[in-house]
Design a protein around this motif. Structure first.
Motif, PDB file in Angstrom:
ATOM      1  N   UNK A   1     -49.723 -31.268  48.694  1.00  0.00           N
ATOM      2  CA  UNK A   1     -49.137 -30.020  48.203  1.00  0.00           C
ATOM      3  C   UNK A   1     -47.637 -30.183  47.953  1.00  0.00           C
ATOM      4  N   UNK A   2     -46.988 -31.025  48.732  1.00  0.00           N
ATOM      5  CA  UNK A   2     -45.554 -31.307  48.530  1.00  0.00           C
ATOM      6  C   UNK A   2     -45.320 -31.918  47.152  1.00  0.00           C
ATOM      7  N   UNK A   3     -46.169 -32.856  46.764  1.00  0.00           N
ATOM      8  CA  UNK A   3     -46.032 -33.500  45.444  1.00  0.00           C
ATOM      9  C   UNK A   3     -46.283 -32.496  44.326  1.00  0.00           C
ATOM     10  N   UNK A   4     -47.253 -31.633  44.550  1.00  0.00           N
ATOM     11  CA  UNK A   4     -47.544 -30.585  43.579  1.00  0.00           C
ATOM     12  C   UNK A   4     -46.329 -29.679  43.384  1.00  0.00           C
ATOM     13  N   UNK A   5     -45.672 -29.317  44.480  1.00  0.00           N
ATOM     14  CA  UNK A   5     -44.494 -28.465  44.388  1.00  0.00           C
ATOM     15  C   UNK A   5     -43.315 -29.206  43.763  1.00  0.00           C
ATOM     16  N   UNK A   6     -43.280 -30.528  43.904  1.00  0.00           N
ATOM     17  CA  UNK A   6     -42.167 -31.305  43.360  1.00  0.00           C
ATOM     18  C   UNK A   6     -42.133 -31.233  41.832  1.00  0.00           C
TER      19      UNK A   6
END
Length: 774
Positions: A62-67
């Protein structure tokens, strides 16, 4: 896995209409997955895992998605990049191949339709570029759809080396180093600490198998041995894996695998009480947040890793807090087809920010690379861009390849293969606090810089990993099985002269000599008949004699190679077959001369007859070939050669015949053959009984076909039977002229004597003359 992916690919096309219809029906306007903009970037991100039922998403995914969302927002807020132009995105959760294809097809569609292999200047896809997907297998599945119309595929996580092949993947670029660089770091770590006896565990997929192949190639010229390797999958028996490594006394374990393979491996190691090992982690799990804090992790030994440097990206933390506060995210079931919903409730911004930061800067770089490429495509100035320019993906791709900008003190440039021109890795150590502590670095540009501060490592064995074996390279006459601790003698193979196949070839060669003798006797008895004179008269005996002498080469193809045997393997054939072909050249020329040239150029015909031109040509060809052979065989004579590269456990005894030494001889032979073919083809319409030209043409075609087949076999096979194939090629070259040139004449002499008369031949010539005059 790739076969499975291809199956899903075909299924998806069959159901394309239904899938796109479902996606249209379930569009969520206020979704985190979509943002309107003047130009769209497609995103393929691995948020959930689909294994029959949807698993909860992880903080790192999810962190990568938000990035990507943050990066696009930051570009839109920039005053220097793309002024008055907004970027949007359309992101899909790549949880499975089947469910993701509609999303991919939606990204590359133009006005709701897909036009593969169209003129690239007429294709205007929905997006100007695509970022992702996450794994190598997913990328290999999706890439062909994007490559067709040169839609830029800027990847942030796929490091498999195959994507460096621009012939197959012309629009693929990546913002992280390739597996080639990562393997180089791992090998340098092994060499730094003098670890020579290692195991390599890899994901049983495209990413892991590529790493294993690169590692195997990289350690070939080193003292590092690989006694054990294993592909990890959901069905791996970890108990058996650790028992096998223990039996080989392996203390250093390289794990080049994805997190979903690594976590059960490490958990099994703790459960099975595997202790005092050194683990080297690939970048996919070196910064894992869960494993270093597990109870009992210290017992497995020392964990070193190769990871992307953690780059602090300004504003990302603030974005997470503001984004979660603004978005009222309620739980929703995973959309079956569209993959644009997320059960993201109860996600704390601090937890997201603290998750594994791997690939974050690569995503950030990918968005900025696309933004800079679009900026240059639109010819943007300080305050505006040219809105009249139509933006095609292939134009953006051209600008992407020329990328040259600095981002958070990191230079972003691509080489000709779409890889980063310069980049770096951090060497990390899992310390007692459960953190991945940086202890060194690896930087590559025009040069490679590598450093590890081993004083920061808290060793489980005071820095000593005992290697039970010293790696030795086996001799050329030896071989070793994978993981073996000893060298074994290779099996020596060659075809002896008493072998059954050699005996059969000898019989065929002797039969050839017998037939040439029989034909010589038959021709001498009927020497003054028209058939013998039209076949060449006295030249027939020279041809038959040289064919028999060429046949001597066959007898030197078998037995243990020695210098005399290797020398005589082709020498008689090259020398005497040259005379045979020279004879057929002059025969073909004489036939054409008599019927077609004599009347037009009488002086040439008179000169030819007066000075016995046919014998002069034959002697010159023989002398030149003899000189070539003497010079070539003197400079580098053929010698016995041990073929060890094709088979690890065998030595094939053969002859090393220098290509340079025999080039002139072969070229002369080919030149004579070409002349012969030209003259014989010119005489293909001559009278029926003067059809030597047709027979010669057919024999030459068989000769060419024979050696093309043999050359192909040599490229595909180098076993002991290659000498048998060579002997058969020689025999085929000899038998072709015997059967298709001389045998028909023998048949006329023996069974059709009425055609072997002067009156019959004169009648044919008169009919041919009338036909020509008409």
């Amino acid at each position: 896995e790739r076969a499975s992916a291809m199956k899903h690919f075909l299924e998806s096309f069959c159901l394309l209409g239904a899938f796109l219809h479902v996606c249209t029906q379930h569009t969520v306007p206020a979704s985190e997955f979509q943002l309107e903009g003047d130009y769209l970037i497609g995103g393929l991100f691995h948020i959930h895992d689909d294994t029959g039922s949807v698993k909860p998403l992880t903080f790192s995914n999810y962190r990568r998605f938000q990035m990507i969302r943050f990066s696009v927002e930051q570009v839109n807020n920039s005053t220097n990049l793309l002024p008055n132009v907004s970027l949007g995105y359309d992101i899909f959760d790549h949880c499975s191949d089947t469910q993701n294809f509609p999303g991919v097809l939606k990204l590359i569609s133009a006005n709701g339709s897909i036009q593969p292999w169209s003129d690239k200047q007429s294709v205007l896809s929905k997006v100007i570029a695509v970022v992702g997907p996450f794994t190598s297998t997913q990328s290999l599945t999706v890439a062909p759809l994007l490559m067709v119309n040169l839609v830029p595929m800027v990847n942030y996580a796929t490091s498999t080396s195959v994507f460096s092949n621009k012939a197959k993947y012309p629009s693929f670029l990546r913002t992280l180093p390739s597996n080639l660089n990562m393997i180089d770091v791992i090998v340098r770590i092994l060499q730094k600490f003098n670890w020579r006896w290692v195991a390599f565990l890899n994901s049983d997929d495209d990413y892991g198998n590529d790493g294993l192949n690169l590692f195997t190639q990289r350690i070939k010229d080193t003292e590092i041995c690989l006694p054990y390797s294993k592909g990890l999958s959901d069905s791996t028996n970890y108990t058996q894996t650790f028992k096998q490594m223990e039996a080989k006394q392996i203390n250093v374990i390289i794990v080049f695998a994805l997190e979903n393979n690594v976590e059960p491996l490490i958990e099994s190691a703790m459960l099975l009480n595997v202790t005092n090992k050194v683990w080297i982690a690939g970048d996919a799990w070196a910064l894992n947040k869960k494993l270093p804090k597990m109870k009992g992790i210290k017992n497995i030994g020392t964990v070193l890793g190769v990871a992307e440097p953690v780059v602090t990206i300004p504003g990302f933390s603030d974005f997470l807090h503001s984004s979660k506060a603004q978005l009222h995210c309620k739980y929703a079931e995973q959309d079956t087809f569209c993959n644009q919903k997320c059960n993201c409730s109860c996600m704390n911004p601090e937890d997201i920010f603290a998750a594994d930061p791997s690939y974050s800067f690569a995503i950030y770089s990918a968005i900025y690379a696309i933004a800079h490429a679009l900026h240059n495509t639109l010819r943007c100035g300080a305050d505006k861009c040219d809105s009249n320019i139509t933006v095609y993906p292939y134009i953006v791709l051209a600008e992407l390849r020329k990328s040259n900008f600095t981002l958070v003190n990191n230079s972003i440039q691509f080489d000709d293969n779409g890889n980063l021109k310069q980049g770096s890795y951090s060497v990390v150590f899992w310390n007692n606090s459960g953190d991945a502590q940086e202890i060194g670095f690896y930087q590559f540009n025009s040069e490679v810089h590598f450093f590890v501060d081993d004083s920061k490592i808290e060793w489980h064995t005071n820095g000593e990993v005992k290697s039970p074996y010293t790696c030795l390279k086996c001799k050329d006459i030896e071989w070793s099985e994978e993981g073996s601790t000893s060298c074994n003698l290779r099996a020596v193979e060659y075809i002896s002269a008493t072998d059954i196949v050699a005996t059969l070839v000898f019989v065929a060669a002797c039969a050839f000599v017998g037939m040439t003798l029989a034909m010589s006797v038959l021709f001498s008895v009927n020497y003054n008949t028209p058939v013998v004179r039209s076949a060449g008269g006295p030249m027939c005996f020279l041809i038959l004699g040289c064919l028999s002498l060429s046949n001597l080469s066959v007898f030197f193809h078998f037995g243990k190679p020695t210098v005399p045997l290797c020398t005589l393997r082709y020498l008689p054939f090259l020398l005497f077959y040259t005379i045979c072909l020279a004879c057929f050249v002059v025969r073909s020329f004489q036939i054409v001369c008599i019927f077609k040239i004599a009347a037009k150029i009488p002086k040439l015909h008179s000169w030819w007859v007066k000075y016995n031109g046919q014998w002069l040509v034959i002697v010159v060809a023989f002398v030149i070939q003899a000189i070539f052979l003497v010079i070539g065989y003197s400079c580098k004579p053929p010698s016995p050669y041990n073929e060890t590269s094709w088979y690890p456990d065998k030595i094939i005894l053969s002859c090393d015949i220098s290509l340079q030494a025999s080039t002139a001889s072969v070229i002369l032979l080919l030149s004579i053959c070409t002349l012969c073919f030209i003259f014989s083809y010119m005489g293909k319409n001559l009278p029926k009984n003067y059809n030597e030209a047709k027979a010669i043409t057919f024999c030459l075609l068989l000769l060419i076909l024979t050696w093309i087949i043999f050359a192909t076999e040599c490229m595909l096979y180098r076993g002991k039977y290659i000498q048998l194939l060579s002997a058969l090629a020689v025999l085929s070259s000899l038998y072709s002229f015997l059967f298709w040139y001389f045998l028909p004449k023998c048949f006329i002499i023996l069974f059709q004597p009425h055609k072997n008369t002067q009156q019959y031949f004169q009648g044919l010539i008169q009919n041919y003359t009338k036909t020509i005059s008409q």
